[in-house]
Design an enzyme around this catalytic site. Structure first.
Site, PDB file in Angstrom:
ATOM      1  N   GLY A 103     -12.058   0.502 -15.373  1.00 37.62           N
ATOM      2  CA  GLY A 103     -10.759   1.061 -15.338  1.00 37.62           C
ATOM      3  C   GLY A 103     -10.205   1.068 -14.075  1.00 37.62           C
ATOM      4  N   CYS A 104      -9.569   1.772 -13.508  1.00 35.93           N
ATOM      5  CA  CYS A 104      -8.395   0.969 -12.751  1.00 35.93           C
ATOM      6  C   CYS A 104      -9.331   1.054 -10.936  1.00 35.93           C
ATOM      7  CB  CYS A 104      -7.159   2.729 -12.249  1.00 35.93           C
ATOM      8  SG  CYS A 104      -6.671   2.679 -13.794  1.00 35.93           S
ATOM      9  N   GLY A 105      -8.970   0.573 -10.037  1.00 35.32           N
ATOM     10  CA  GLY A 105      -9.733   0.492  -9.031  1.00 35.32           C
ATOM     11  C   GLY A 105     -10.432   0.114  -9.076  1.00 35.32           C
ATOM     12  N   ARG A 173      -8.061  -4.850 -17.981  1.00 37.36           N
ATOM     13  CA  ARG A 173      -6.885  -5.295 -17.210  1.00 37.36           C
ATOM     14  C   ARG A 173      -7.288  -5.789 -16.401  1.00 37.36           C
ATOM     15  NH1 ARG A 173      -4.381  -2.327 -13.261  1.00 37.36           N
ATOM     16  NH2 ARG A 173      -4.680  -0.449 -12.893  1.00 37.36           N
ATOM     17  N   ARG A 201      -0.646  -2.589 -17.171  1.00 33.39           N
ATOM     18  CA  ARG A 201      -0.437  -1.729 -15.532  1.00 33.39           C
ATOM     19  C   ARG A 201      -0.330  -2.389 -14.386  1.00 33.39           C
ATOM     20  NH1 ARG A 201      -2.526   2.714 -15.394  1.00 33.39           N
ATOM     21  NH2 ARG A 201      -3.136   1.796 -12.919  1.00 33.39           N
TER      22      ARG A 201
END
Length: 261
Positions: A103-105, A173, A201
């Site tokens: 996921g993010c971060g 990503r 994104r």
């Protein structure tokens, strides 16, 4: 293997049926750095060596191919063993293995975010026709066979302005971009002054990866964050988002994008 099938119940138009559905595979891969467990990455278990090398490159633990003395992947154990020169023992963080999700971060880029204003602004004379961006984006989307079957992966590609030189897929990503960088480093493909394509994104940590590789343009069919736009402006990176059909948003340095073909 990057796809699995499951028996599921599909409900549609107030009806239901049992079908087989294809799902992208997620697996934890451990990077063992100079015989010490360093980090675990949740990823699509394809191009695993490239992912590990790209991750170390993005984190600044290696700079060039010669920094790697040995690399081996044990598919059964899910362990990538890498030997590197100029090993930074502090980077192992007291040998406590950490798991980074898809996921993010993620990663250790927070220090860079705090100090990115000290970075040198990128200078590039690159020019790209808007039609070439829309054409290459269509080609890029059609290359993702796993996405077509599962809808569960991101893609990334290296574009030299003429052809796509490298293409990768992953559930994350960040992973997809790291695979591009790892593949290019291992195969002696320069990335400086080339273009990165991503399906995901564009956040500040993605932008950091791009700036560290000396790439002046990033193109996505999705949105950027506010911090990514601000950082792109400061670092001299052209940020293009929402590439859909003949439409695109050029958020920074639009002079590098030329209308037409």
């Amino acid at each position: 293997m990057d796809i699995k099938e499951f028996d599921i119940l599909r409900i549609e138009n107030n009806g239901q049926m049992r079908i087989k559905d294809k799902v992208s595979v997620e697996k934890d891969i451990v990077i063992r750095l100079n015989n010490e467990e360093f980090v675990a990455l949740m990823c699509t278990p394809v191009m695993v060596k490239e992912l590990a090398v790209g991750f170390l490159l993005s984190e600044g633990l290696i700079i060039k191919k010669d920094d790697i003395s040995v690399i081996d992947y044990n598919e059964v154990d899910g362990v990538v063993s890498i030997g590197i020169k100029n090993y930074l023992k502090d980077a192992v963080k007291n040998n406590r293995l950490q798991t980074l999700t898809s996921g993010c971060g993620r990663g250790m880029t927070s220090d860079f975010i705090k100090g990115f204003t000290k970075e040198k602004k990128m200078e590039s004379s690159i020019k790209i026709a808007s039609k070439d961006i829309t054409d290459i984006s269509k080609e890029f989307i059609n290359m993702s066979s796993v996405y077509k079957e599962t809808g569960g992966v991101h893609s990334a590609a290296l574009w030299d302005g003429g052809k796509i030189e490298a293409f990768c897929e992953d559930i994350g990503r960040h992973n997809a971009i790291d695979k591009i960088f790892g593949y290019c480093l291992m195969n002696n493909i320069p990335v400086t002054d080339k273009i990165i394509l991503t399906s995901g994104r564009i956040s500040s940590d993605v932008l950091i990866k791009i700036s560290r590789r000396g790439m002046p343009v990033i193109i996505s069919r999705n949105a950027p964050t506010s911090l990514a736009v601000e950082m792109a402006y400061f670092l001299g990176i052209t940020l293009v988002g929402f590439v859909r059909g003949q439409r695109m948003n050029v958020y920074t340095y639009p002079e590098r994008v030329v209308l037409g073909s």
